[in-house]
Design a protein around this motif. Structure first.
Motif, PDB file in Angstrom:
ATOM      1  N   GLU A 101       0.694   3.616  -3.283  1.00 54.93           N
ATOM      2  CA  GLU A 101       0.136   4.966  -3.207  1.00 54.93           C
ATOM      3  C   GLU A 101       1.188   6.012  -3.550  1.00 54.93           C
ATOM      4  O   GLU A 101       0.883   7.043  -4.174  1.00 54.93           O
ATOM      5  N   ARG A 102       2.412   5.772  -3.146  1.00 57.19           N
ATOM      6  CA  ARG A 102       3.472   6.738  -3.429  1.00 57.19           C
ATOM      7  C   ARG A 102       3.761   6.802  -4.931  1.00 57.19           C
ATOM      8  O   ARG A 102       4.074   7.872  -5.480  1.00 57.19           O
ATOM      9  N   ARG A 156       0.827  -1.206   0.000  1.00 54.44           N
ATOM     10  CA  ARG A 156       0.000   0.000   0.000  1.00 54.44           C
ATOM     11  C   ARG A 156       0.865   1.261   0.000  1.00 54.44           C
ATOM     12  O   ARG A 156       0.607   2.191  -0.768  1.00 54.44           O
ATOM     13  N   THR A 157       1.878   1.298   0.837  1.00 52.32           N
ATOM     14  CA  THR A 157       2.717   2.489   0.939  1.00 52.32           C
ATOM     15  C   THR A 157       3.406   2.805  -0.382  1.00 52.32           C
ATOM     16  O   THR A 157       3.354   3.944  -0.872  1.00 52.32           O
ATOM     17  N   ARG A 213      -3.440   7.270  -4.238  1.00 52.74           N
ATOM     18  CA  ARG A 213      -4.391   6.398  -3.549  1.00 52.74           C
ATOM     19  C   ARG A 213      -5.535   5.976  -4.453  1.00 52.74           C
ATOM     20  O   ARG A 213      -5.951   4.809  -4.422  1.00 52.74           O
ATOM     21  N   GLU A 214      -6.070   6.886  -5.246  1.00 50.03           N
ATOM     22  CA  GLU A 214      -7.222   6.543  -6.085  1.00 50.03           C
ATOM     23  C   GLU A 214      -6.874   5.427  -7.057  1.00 50.03           C
ATOM     24  O   GLU A 214      -7.639   4.464  -7.225  1.00 50.03           O
ATOM     25  N   TYR A 257      -4.427   3.246  -6.759  1.00 48.50           N
ATOM     26  CA  TYR A 257      -4.124   2.019  -6.009  1.00 48.50           C
ATOM     27  C   TYR A 257      -5.408   1.295  -5.607  1.00 48.50           C
ATOM     28  O   TYR A 257      -5.522   0.078  -5.761  1.00 48.50           O
ATOM     29  N   GLU A 258      -6.397   2.046  -5.095  1.00 45.78           N
ATOM     30  CA  GLU A 258      -7.611   1.414  -4.595  1.00 45.78           C
ATOM     31  C   GLU A 258      -8.558   0.991  -5.711  1.00 45.78           C
ATOM     32  O   GLU A 258      -9.340   0.053  -5.524  1.00 45.78           O
TER      33      GLU A 258
END
Length: 264
Positions: free
Chosen positions: A112-113, A108-109, A117-118, A120-121
């Motif tokens: 997202e980096r 996740r880290t 976030r959008e 990734y999710e």
């Protein structure tokens, strides 16, 4: 679980040890399923799962040593066999719980980096999410394949293992549900509390039992019987929670619409 195992299985030390290991393994996966089915609080469930995950990594081996070696000695009861190894428990917990937790955090880290976030999710999570379910199903199939003969050839032993498990699930769920009501948590958080308390991380319990006592041991059999009992019982408790929502939480905004409609 320690008390129930000693009360109901005083003559079966291997099964008793397996059940205590099951009791020590707090639920961190299936509780999310039960929580969603009962319309519990998702944010509260995520927080409790995170706390349980970290706590088990830090304390599972110490608790196993205490409940299997120290406390029975204090009470004048027999302790676990010479096969017991705190180090084996530590290794099992780190492999089966620590590595996935760190991998999830890094995924996740870094995801997202790299893309936000959008992205990734919406793009990454839907692709890697089913892998966990496939791994869980594969693990269950393999474990039942290894223990299938013991389960079918020893039905009385399975029934005796099931009895303390049944008592455990109903006591933990009922006690926690009443506690949540008493504290005024509202339906959603009360349901989350009850299912988190009642559920067990049977994957970790089985891994610890196999890593410490062997794949064909009585301890491993007790762990395998765990999901056989837990899944149908907690599915039934979902309906109990929804029934209680419309009966005991009038006017609560967190009561699911389905329960309200059925009450009408």
């Amino acid at each position: 679980m320690f008390a129930l195992a000693w009360l109901l299985l005083p003559d079966l030390p291997e099964y008793r040890t397996g059940l205590i290991i099951v009791g020590l393994a707090r639920c961190i996966a299936m509780v999310l399923i039960w929580n969603d089915l009962s319309c519990g609080d998702r944010e509260a469930a995520a927080v409790l799962v995170a706390i349980n995950s970290v706590f088990q990594i830090l304390a599972f081996a110490a608790l196993g040593w205490f409940y299997l070696q120290v406390l029975p000695g204090w009470l004048g009861l027999s302790t676990s066999s010479a096969e017991f190894s705190v180090w084996a428990i530590v290794v099992s917990v780190l492999v089966f719980l620590g590595i996935p937790l760190v991998a999830g955090f890094l995924t996740r880290t870094l995801g997202e980096r790299a893309r936000g976030r959008e992205y990734y999710e919406s793009r990454v999570l839907p692709r890697i999410g089913p892998i966990a379910l496939y791994g869980l199903l594969f693990t269950i199939v393999m474990l039942f394949a290894l223990q299938g003969d013991a389960i079918t050839s020893q039905p009385w032993d399975v029934a005796r293992i099931a009895l303390p498990l049944l008592a455990y699930y109903f006591l933990m769920f009922g006690g926690s549900f009443l506690l949540g009501m008493r504290l005024g948590l509202g339906y959603a958080k009360t349901a989350t509390l009850a299912f988190t308390a009642a559920g067990n991380n049977f994957e970790l319990a089985i891994a610890v039992a196999i890593g410490t006592f062997g794949v064909t041991s009585g301890q491993a059999l007790a762990g395998v019987v765990g999901p056989l009992i837990e899944v149908p019982v907690l599915v039934a408790l979902v309906y109990v929670a929804l029934w209680a929502a419309r009966r005991w939480f009038p006017g609560d905004r967190t009561v699911p619409d389905a329960a309200v409609r059925s009450a009408r």
